[in-house]
Design an enzyme around this catalytic site. Structure first.
Site, PDB file in Angstrom:
ATOM      1  N   SER A  95      32.485  48.179  38.610  1.00 40.58           N
ATOM      2  CA  SER A  95      31.724  48.715  39.747  1.00 40.58           C
ATOM      3  C   SER A  95      32.691  49.554  40.567  1.00 40.58           C
ATOM      4  O   SER A  95      33.562  49.008  41.249  1.00 40.58           O
ATOM      5  CB  SER A  95      31.199  47.576  40.631  1.00 40.58           C
ATOM      6  OG  SER A  95      30.437  46.678  39.883  1.00 40.58           O
ATOM      7  N   LYS A 170      24.340  50.414  41.380  1.00 37.34           N
ATOM      8  CA  LYS A 170      25.084  49.166  41.642  1.00 37.34           C
ATOM      9  C   LYS A 170      25.378  49.008  43.136  1.00 37.34           C
ATOM     10  O   LYS A 170      25.300  47.897  43.678  1.00 37.34           O
ATOM     11  CB  LYS A 170      26.382  49.173  40.824  1.00 37.34           C
ATOM     12  CG  LYS A 170      27.307  48.014  41.076  1.00 37.34           C
ATOM     13  CD  LYS A 170      26.737  46.667  40.598  1.00 37.34           C
ATOM     14  CE  LYS A 170      27.665  45.519  40.978  1.00 37.34           C
ATOM     15  NZ  LYS A 170      27.147  44.213  40.603  1.00 37.34           N
ATOM     16  N   LYS A 238      35.166  45.612  48.693  1.00 37.25           N
ATOM     17  CA  LYS A 238      35.382  46.847  47.922  1.00 37.25           C
ATOM     18  C   LYS A 238      34.049  47.584  47.703  1.00 37.25           C
ATOM     19  O   LYS A 238      33.942  48.787  47.947  1.00 37.25           O
ATOM     20  CB  LYS A 238      36.037  46.456  46.585  1.00 37.25           C
ATOM     21  CG  LYS A 238      36.255  47.536  45.582  1.00 37.25           C
ATOM     22  CD  LYS A 238      35.157  47.645  44.543  1.00 37.25           C
ATOM     23  CE  LYS A 238      34.967  46.457  43.661  1.00 37.25           C
ATOM     24  NZ  LYS A 238      33.972  46.615  42.613  1.00 37.25           N
TER      25      LYS A 238
HETATM   26  P1  NAD Z   1      38.561  40.161  38.092  1.00 38.21           P
HETATM   27  O1  NAD Z   1      39.508  40.488  39.178  1.00 38.21           O
HETATM   28  O2  NAD Z   1      38.315  38.739  37.718  1.00 38.21           O
HETATM   29  O3  NAD Z   1      38.999  40.931  36.727  1.00 38.21           O
HETATM   30  C1  NAD Z   1      39.598  42.201  36.678  1.00 38.21           C
HETATM   31  C2  NAD Z   1      40.603  42.199  35.536  1.00 38.21           C
HETATM   32  O4  NAD Z   1      41.178  43.509  35.415  1.00 38.21           O
HETATM   33  C3  NAD Z   1      41.750  41.200  35.757  1.00 38.21           C
HETATM   34  O5  NAD Z   1      41.886  40.349  34.649  1.00 38.21           O
HETATM   35  C4  NAD Z   1      42.965  42.121  35.928  1.00 38.21           C
HETATM   36  O6  NAD Z   1      44.171  41.548  35.469  1.00 38.21           O
HETATM   37  C5  NAD Z   1      42.548  43.327  35.098  1.00 38.21           C
HETATM   38  N1  NAD Z   1      43.309  44.530  35.433  1.00 38.21           N
HETATM   39  C6  NAD Z   1      43.570  45.041  36.658  1.00 38.21           C
HETATM   40  N2  NAD Z   1      44.310  46.170  36.543  1.00 38.21           N
HETATM   41  C7  NAD Z   1      44.515  46.357  35.212  1.00 38.21           C
HETATM   42  C8  NAD Z   1      45.219  47.344  34.467  1.00 38.21           C
HETATM   43  N3  NAD Z   1      45.868  48.344  35.059  1.00 38.21           N
HETATM   44  N4  NAD Z   1      45.205  47.235  33.118  1.00 38.21           N
HETATM   45  C9  NAD Z   1      44.567  46.213  32.500  1.00 38.21           C
HETATM   46  N5  NAD Z   1      43.895  45.246  33.155  1.00 38.21           N
HETATM   47  C10 NAD Z   1      43.884  45.317  34.498  1.00 38.21           C
HETATM   48  O7  NAD Z   1      37.191  40.885  38.465  1.00 38.21           O
HETATM   49  P2  NAD Z   1      35.731  40.599  37.867  1.00 38.21           P
HETATM   50  O8  NAD Z   1      35.040  39.627  38.749  1.00 38.21           O
HETATM   51  O9  NAD Z   1      35.818  40.366  36.393  1.00 38.21           O
HETATM   52  O10 NAD Z   1      35.059  42.026  38.159  1.00 38.21           O
HETATM   53  C11 NAD Z   1      35.317  43.182  37.362  1.00 38.21           C
HETATM   54  C12 NAD Z   1      34.374  44.293  37.830  1.00 38.21           C
HETATM   55  O11 NAD Z   1      33.019  43.848  37.656  1.00 38.21           O
HETATM   56  C13 NAD Z   1      34.530  44.646  39.324  1.00 38.21           C
HETATM   57  O12 NAD Z   1      34.337  46.012  39.502  1.00 38.21           O
HETATM   58  C14 NAD Z   1      33.426  43.832  39.980  1.00 38.21           C
HETATM   59  O13 NAD Z   1      33.018  44.421  41.203  1.00 38.21           O
HETATM   60  C15 NAD Z   1      32.344  43.880  38.906  1.00 38.21           C
HETATM   61  N6  NAD Z   1      31.377  42.776  38.929  1.00 38.21           N
HETATM   62  C16 NAD Z   1      31.792  41.481  39.138  1.00 38.21           C
HETATM   63  C17 NAD Z   1      30.839  40.456  39.165  1.00 38.21           C
HETATM   64  C18 NAD Z   1      31.228  39.016  39.422  1.00 38.21           C
HETATM   65  O14 NAD Z   1      30.335  38.199  39.700  1.00 38.21           O
HETATM   66  N7  NAD Z   1      32.511  38.644  39.320  1.00 38.21           N
HETATM   67  C19 NAD Z   1      29.484  40.750  38.967  1.00 38.21           C
HETATM   68  C20 NAD Z   1      29.109  42.058  38.702  1.00 38.21           C
HETATM   69  C21 NAD Z   1      30.071  43.077  38.684  1.00 38.21           C
END
Ligand code: NAD
Length: 294
Positions: A95, A170, A238
């Site tokens: 997102s 979104k 964010k």
């Molecule tokens: P999270 O922080 O758990 O996961 C993000 C991952 O990206 C982490 O494992 C991190 O180490 C990795 N990362 C960061 N920088 C990196 C890089 N340079 N190279 C490789 N990996 C890297 O976040 P999440 O909850 O999994 O959310 C991910 C996305 O999905 C976000 O944009 C969030 O807004 C969206 N989202 C989350 C949810 C939820 O309920 N958690 C629901 C819908 C959408």
């Protein structure tokens, strides 16, 4: 069809595992080694960088926190574009700001890489079940070509328009969810202060017009005082930041979003940024002097 998956956090990990279950050959990368190890244990190959992953993939999926992460992972040194063969499809499911999707897609197109934005709604439980709601933007032919892959992660894929339209959709989703959780917490706080048990309020109103998916999912967490994420306060900050920037850019004032943003900022300043967004209840506890649940 070889798939690369970059970003194996709360969402990316179960999404990648569902693709493995569906029989796809998967190469994965995350900067956190334990996240990579977990998905490798489920059958994926480990990549050493985003470039390494894209070099062996026909389709690369990214599931990263925000716009700067996507820009760095795709366009930066050792990024997806350095390893990509012409014709590679990039499906960014993070997102991020809609304008960032537009910028990254332009740079991808210059390198012969086709990009769509396909953010999701549903949170970790639906990521595990493979029943996410997916909102897609970009070239329709590209979106259609990856629908079979998306179908193993989500139960619906709605085409929303040109590149960035998925992320605009979104943002609309995140506005509704944030304001809705705040409304639920506000209503339960009123009930508690007025001497009515919030659990009984939930039981009484959940089947009526006020009832909702948000109310059903977040009320038990609020009653139990269980704010384990889920969806973190900092990630919602964010999203609302991206919503406010986008709203100001297109001339759409967002007064309710701005109010809830300040509540989330208060929680962040109180050290609750890693709590689930249902911890908006803590904001109401702070201003009312009354806790709704445990
Ligand atoms: P999270 O922080 O758990 O996961 C993000 C991952 O990206 C982490 O494992 C991190 O180490 C990795 N990362 C960061 N920088 C990196 C890089 N340079 N190279 C490789 N990996 C890297 O976040 P999440 O909850 O999994 O959310 C991910 C996305 O999905 C976000 O944009 C969030 O807004 C969206 N989202 C989350 C949810 C939820 O309920 N958690 C629901 C819908 C959408």
């Amino acid at each position: 069809m070889k798939i690369g998956f970059i970003g194996l956090g709360i969402m990316g990990k179960p999404m990648a595992k569902n693709l493995l279950k569906a029989g796809y050959e998967l190469t994965v990368f995350d900067i956190v080694k334990e996240n990579v190890d977990d998905v490798v244990a489920a059958g994926a190959k480990a990549g050493t960088s985003a470039k390494d992953v894209s070099a062996v993939s026909d389709v690369v999926i990214t599931m990263l926190p925000n716009s700067p992460h996507v820009k760095a992972v795709v366009c930066g040194a050792g990024g997806v574009l350095e390893g990509a063969k012409p014709g590679l499809i990039l499906v960014d499911m993070s997102s991020i700001a809609p304008l960032a999707s537009v910028e990254v897609e332009k740079i991808c197109a210059e390198k012969g890489v086709k990009m769509i934005d396909a953010p999701v709604s549903g949170g970790e439980p639906k990521a595990i079940d493979g029943t996410l709601a997916i909102m897609a933007g970009g070239d329709t032919t590209v979106v259609e070509s990856v629908k079979p892959i998306l179908s193993h992660m989500g139960s619906s894929v709605v085409y929303c328009g040109k590149i960035g339209a998925g992320n605009t959709t979104k943002l609309a989703n995140q506005i509704v969810v944030a304001i809705h959780i705040a409304a639920v917490a506000e209503a339960y706080t009123l009930a508690k202060k007025a001497g009515v048990d919030p659990v009984l309020v939930f039981e009484a109103i959940k089947g009526g017009l006020a009832g909702s998916t948000v109310m059903n999912a977040k009320s038990p967490m609020i009653f139990d005082g269980n704010f384990k994420p889920g969806f973190k306060i900092d990630l919602h900050i964010k999203d609302l930041g991206n919503a406010l920037d986008t709203g100001h850019g297109v001339g759409s004032p967002l007064p309710l979003t701005a109010s809830v943003m300040e509540m989330l900022q208060t929680l962040h300043a109180d050290g609750c940024g890693q709590d689930d967004h249902s911890a908006l209840a803590k904001y109401y506890a702070k201003v009312s002097g009354t806790k709704i649940g445990k």
